[in-house]
Design a protein around this motif. Sequence first.
Motif, PDB file in Angstrom:
ATOM      1  N   MET A 124      -8.117   8.828 -33.949  1.00  6.59           N
ATOM      2  CA  MET A 124      -8.293  10.167 -33.240  1.00  6.59           C
ATOM      3  C   MET A 124      -9.279  10.161 -32.385  1.00  6.59           C
ATOM      4  O   MET A 124     -10.617   9.560 -32.808  1.00  6.59           O
ATOM      5  CB  MET A 124      -8.623  11.189 -34.497  1.00  6.59           C
ATOM      6  N   ALA A 125      -9.452  10.709 -31.060  1.00  8.30           N
ATOM      7  CA  ALA A 125     -10.425  10.668 -30.204  1.00  8.30           C
ATOM      8  C   ALA A 125     -10.723  11.889 -29.496  1.00  8.30           C
ATOM      9  O   ALA A 125      -9.758  12.688 -29.053  1.00  8.30           O
ATOM     10  CB  ALA A 125     -10.253   9.603 -29.102  1.00  8.30           C
ATOM     11  N   VAL A 126     -12.091  12.480 -29.267  1.00  6.36           N
ATOM     12  CA  VAL A 126     -12.302  13.585 -28.701  1.00  6.36           C
ATOM     13  C   VAL A 126     -12.248  13.259 -27.282  1.00  6.36           C
ATOM     14  O   VAL A 126     -12.834  12.354 -26.658  1.00  6.36           O
ATOM     15  CB  VAL A 126     -13.916  13.895 -29.050  1.00  6.36           C
ATOM     16  N   VAL A 127     -11.363  14.074 -26.458  1.00 12.44           N
ATOM     17  CA  VAL A 127     -11.259  13.857 -25.210  1.00 12.44           C
ATOM     18  C   VAL A 127     -11.692  14.584 -24.183  1.00 12.44           C
ATOM     19  O   VAL A 127     -12.170  14.200 -23.184  1.00 12.44           O
ATOM     20  CB  VAL A 127      -9.406  14.148 -24.576  1.00 12.44           C
ATOM     21  N   GLY A 128     -11.924  16.060 -24.481  1.00 19.15           N
ATOM     22  CA  GLY A 128     -12.533  17.067 -23.622  1.00 19.15           C
ATOM     23  C   GLY A 128     -13.058  18.096 -24.347  1.00 19.15           C
ATOM     24  O   GLY A 128     -12.313  18.456 -25.377  1.00 19.15           O
ATOM     25  N   PHE A 129     -13.702  19.046 -23.428  1.00 19.98           N
ATOM     26  CA  PHE A 129     -14.199  20.327 -23.710  1.00 19.98           C
ATOM     27  C   PHE A 129     -13.420  21.382 -23.508  1.00 19.98           C
ATOM     28  O   PHE A 129     -12.732  21.076 -22.284  1.00 19.98           O
ATOM     29  CB  PHE A 129     -15.618  20.691 -23.445  1.00 19.98           C
ATOM     30  N   ILE A 130     -13.004  22.443 -24.165  1.00 23.00           N
ATOM     31  CA  ILE A 130     -12.317  23.400 -23.827  1.00 23.00           C
ATOM     32  C   ILE A 130     -12.972  24.644 -23.274  1.00 23.00           C
ATOM     33  O   ILE A 130     -13.961  24.957 -23.919  1.00 23.00           O
ATOM     34  CB  ILE A 130     -11.302  24.026 -24.933  1.00 23.00           C
ATOM     35  N   ASP A 131     -12.555  25.162 -21.845  1.00 28.72           N
ATOM     36  CA  ASP A 131     -13.706  25.887 -21.386  1.00 28.72           C
ATOM     37  C   ASP A 131     -12.671  27.438 -21.659  1.00 28.72           C
ATOM     38  O   ASP A 131     -13.423  28.472 -21.836  1.00 28.72           O
ATOM     39  CB  ASP A 131     -13.519  26.013 -20.000  1.00 28.72           C
ATOM     40  N   VAL A 170       6.513  26.994 -24.087  1.00 26.85           N
ATOM     41  CA  VAL A 170       5.182  26.984 -23.513  1.00 26.85           C
ATOM     42  C   VAL A 170       4.469  28.319 -24.013  1.00 26.85           C
ATOM     43  O   VAL A 170       5.238  29.486 -23.517  1.00 26.85           O
ATOM     44  CB  VAL A 170       5.183  26.853 -22.064  1.00 26.85           C
ATOM     45  N   VAL A 171       3.518  28.494 -24.564  1.00 30.37           N
ATOM     46  CA  VAL A 171       2.973  29.744 -24.951  1.00 30.37           C
ATOM     47  C   VAL A 171       1.598  30.019 -24.540  1.00 30.37           C
ATOM     48  O   VAL A 171       1.045  31.084 -24.653  1.00 30.37           O
ATOM     49  CB  VAL A 171       2.721  29.786 -26.411  1.00 30.37           C
ATOM     50  N   GLY A 172       1.061  29.118 -23.758  1.00 29.47           N
ATOM     51  CA  GLY A 172      -0.396  29.183 -22.985  1.00 29.47           C
ATOM     52  C   GLY A 172      -0.892  28.203 -22.341  1.00 29.47           C
ATOM     53  O   GLY A 172      -0.076  27.180 -22.044  1.00 29.47           O
ATOM     54  N   ASN A 173      -1.811  28.236 -21.843  1.00 27.41           N
ATOM     55  CA  ASN A 173      -2.462  26.858 -21.139  1.00 27.41           C
ATOM     56  C   ASN A 173      -3.898  26.767 -21.580  1.00 27.41           C
ATOM     57  O   ASN A 173      -4.545  27.813 -22.204  1.00 27.41           O
ATOM     58  CB  ASN A 173      -2.389  27.180 -19.573  1.00 27.41           C
ATOM     59  N   LEU A 174      -4.631  25.849 -21.103  1.00 26.95           N
ATOM     60  CA  LEU A 174      -5.773  25.289 -21.297  1.00 26.95           C
ATOM     61  C   LEU A 174      -6.487  25.032 -20.255  1.00 26.95           C
ATOM     62  O   LEU A 174      -6.202  24.421 -19.310  1.00 26.95           O
ATOM     63  CB  LEU A 174      -5.811  24.043 -22.412  1.00 26.95           C
ATOM     64  N   VAL A 175      -7.930  25.470 -20.054  1.00 27.61           N
ATOM     65  CA  VAL A 175      -8.588  24.999 -18.752  1.00 27.61           C
ATOM     66  C   VAL A 175      -9.829  24.157 -19.501  1.00 27.61           C
ATOM     67  O   VAL A 175     -10.513  24.476 -20.373  1.00 27.61           O
ATOM     68  CB  VAL A 175      -9.269  26.206 -18.303  1.00 27.61           C
ATOM     69  N   SER A 176     -10.111  22.912 -18.758  1.00 26.50           N
ATOM     70  CA  SER A 176     -11.050  22.021 -19.327  1.00 26.50           C
ATOM     71  C   SER A 176     -11.603  21.284 -18.190  1.00 26.50           C
ATOM     72  O   SER A 176     -10.707  20.574 -17.734  1.00 26.50           O
ATOM     73  CB  SER A 176     -10.702  21.092 -20.448  1.00 26.50           C
ATOM     74  N   THR A 177     -12.936  21.436 -17.754  1.00 30.76           N
ATOM     75  CA  THR A 177     -13.271  20.752 -16.870  1.00 30.76           C
ATOM     76  C   THR A 177     -13.796  19.270 -17.124  1.00 30.76           C
ATOM     77  O   THR A 177     -13.703  18.323 -16.648  1.00 30.76           O
ATOM     78  CB  THR A 177     -14.527  21.453 -16.056  1.00 30.76           C
ATOM     79  N   VAL A 178     -14.336  19.481 -18.539  1.00 33.66           N
ATOM     80  CA  VAL A 178     -15.357  18.236 -18.706  1.00 33.66           C
ATOM     81  C   VAL A 178     -14.227  17.250 -19.629  1.00 33.66           C
ATOM     82  O   VAL A 178     -13.969  17.844 -20.822  1.00 33.66           O
ATOM     83  CB  VAL A 178     -16.544  18.227 -19.645  1.00 33.66           C
ATOM     84  N   LYS A 179     -13.533  16.452 -19.154  1.00 35.51           N
ATOM     85  CA  LYS A 179     -12.609  15.931 -19.866  1.00 35.51           C
ATOM     86  C   LYS A 179     -12.550  14.368 -19.430  1.00 35.51           C
ATOM     87  O   LYS A 179     -13.026  13.661 -18.419  1.00 35.51           O
ATOM     88  CB  LYS A 179     -11.205  16.235 -19.853  1.00 35.51           C
ATOM     89  N   ASP A 180     -11.363  13.461 -20.030  1.00 40.06           N
ATOM     90  CA  ASP A 180     -11.172  11.962 -19.587  1.00 40.06           C
ATOM     91  C   ASP A 180     -10.988  12.089 -17.933  1.00 40.06           C
ATOM     92  O   ASP A 180     -10.293  13.114 -17.499  1.00 40.06           O
ATOM     93  CB  ASP A 180      -9.937  11.724 -20.322  1.00 40.06           C
ATOM     94  N   ASP A 181     -11.605  10.882 -17.403  1.00 42.09           N
ATOM     95  CA  ASP A 181     -11.316  11.155 -15.988  1.00 42.09           C
ATOM     96  C   ASP A 181      -9.736  10.924 -15.468  1.00 42.09           C
ATOM     97  O   ASP A 181      -9.807  10.721 -14.223  1.00 42.09           O
ATOM     98  CB  ASP A 181     -12.392   9.967 -15.430  1.00 42.09           C
ATOM     99  N   ALA A 182      -8.883  10.648 -16.132  1.00 41.79           N
ATOM    100  CA  ALA A 182      -7.329  10.379 -15.703  1.00 41.79           C
ATOM    101  C   ALA A 182      -6.611  11.805 -15.884  1.00 41.79           C
ATOM    102  O   ALA A 182      -5.620  11.719 -15.568  1.00 41.79           O
ATOM    103  CB  ALA A 182      -6.902   9.371 -16.506  1.00 41.79           C
ATOM    104  N   LEU A 183      -7.306  12.709 -16.592  1.00 46.22           N
ATOM    105  CA  LEU A 183      -6.427  13.951 -16.938  1.00 46.22           C
ATOM    106  C   LEU A 183      -6.576  15.105 -15.717  1.00 46.22           C
ATOM    107  O   LEU A 183      -5.640  15.821 -15.806  1.00 46.22           O
ATOM    108  CB  LEU A 183      -6.959  14.437 -18.225  1.00 46.22           C
TER     109      LEU A 183
END
Lengths: 88, 102
Positions: free
Chosen positions: A75-82, B6-19
């Motif tokens: 299990m790895a933390v990938v990113g923060f959810i805004d 699909v029931v929603g979506n997710l906004v994430s700016t700080v995440k793995d650089d390949a996503l």
Amino acid sequence: MITGRITGTVVATVKDPSMEGVPLLTVKLIVNGKDAETVVAADHTRQAGPGDFVFLIPKKEASRIFRDNQGPYDMAVVGFIDRYNEEL
Amino acid sequence: MRIGRVVGNLVSTVKDDALPPYKLLLVEYLNPMTMEPEGEREIATDCVCAGVGDIVVVDTDGGAGNMLHGDNNVMTDRICCAIIDSFTCHGQKTVTRHGEYY
């Protein structure tokens, strides 16, 4: 991938040498909006702390995400959810 | 692979650089016979421009994710790989998308 909230950190000096340099966190998983079990996860973002709402990746991808120094993680933390929009 | 909605979506700016190039969708799995939600709601990346309310096929393997996105650097374990128009299960047909060819 699944969401979770970070509750704390894990410090372990005696561990597998391939796990060095990667912080370990305790994460309470959130399943269908309800709190589920608490797991130990490796921190890929390296900047996560207690109280953060994050999303995690399980199984093989948790170790593959560390590209060149892959460790024995499930299990790895990938990113923060805004923003977490649940419309239906 | 599983059938999900699909029931929603997710906004994430700080995440793995390949996503970053891939949209993060919130997917719930459906029972094909009764179209009832079952199991957990999970986060999937999108490669067919699926939106909220679409009935999709969710692939649950990371290796398949690299193939679907055509990029060996992306790490994801749930992928929306198809938007279902209709499907039959045990002889019961379910139409999920009323396109122009119906």
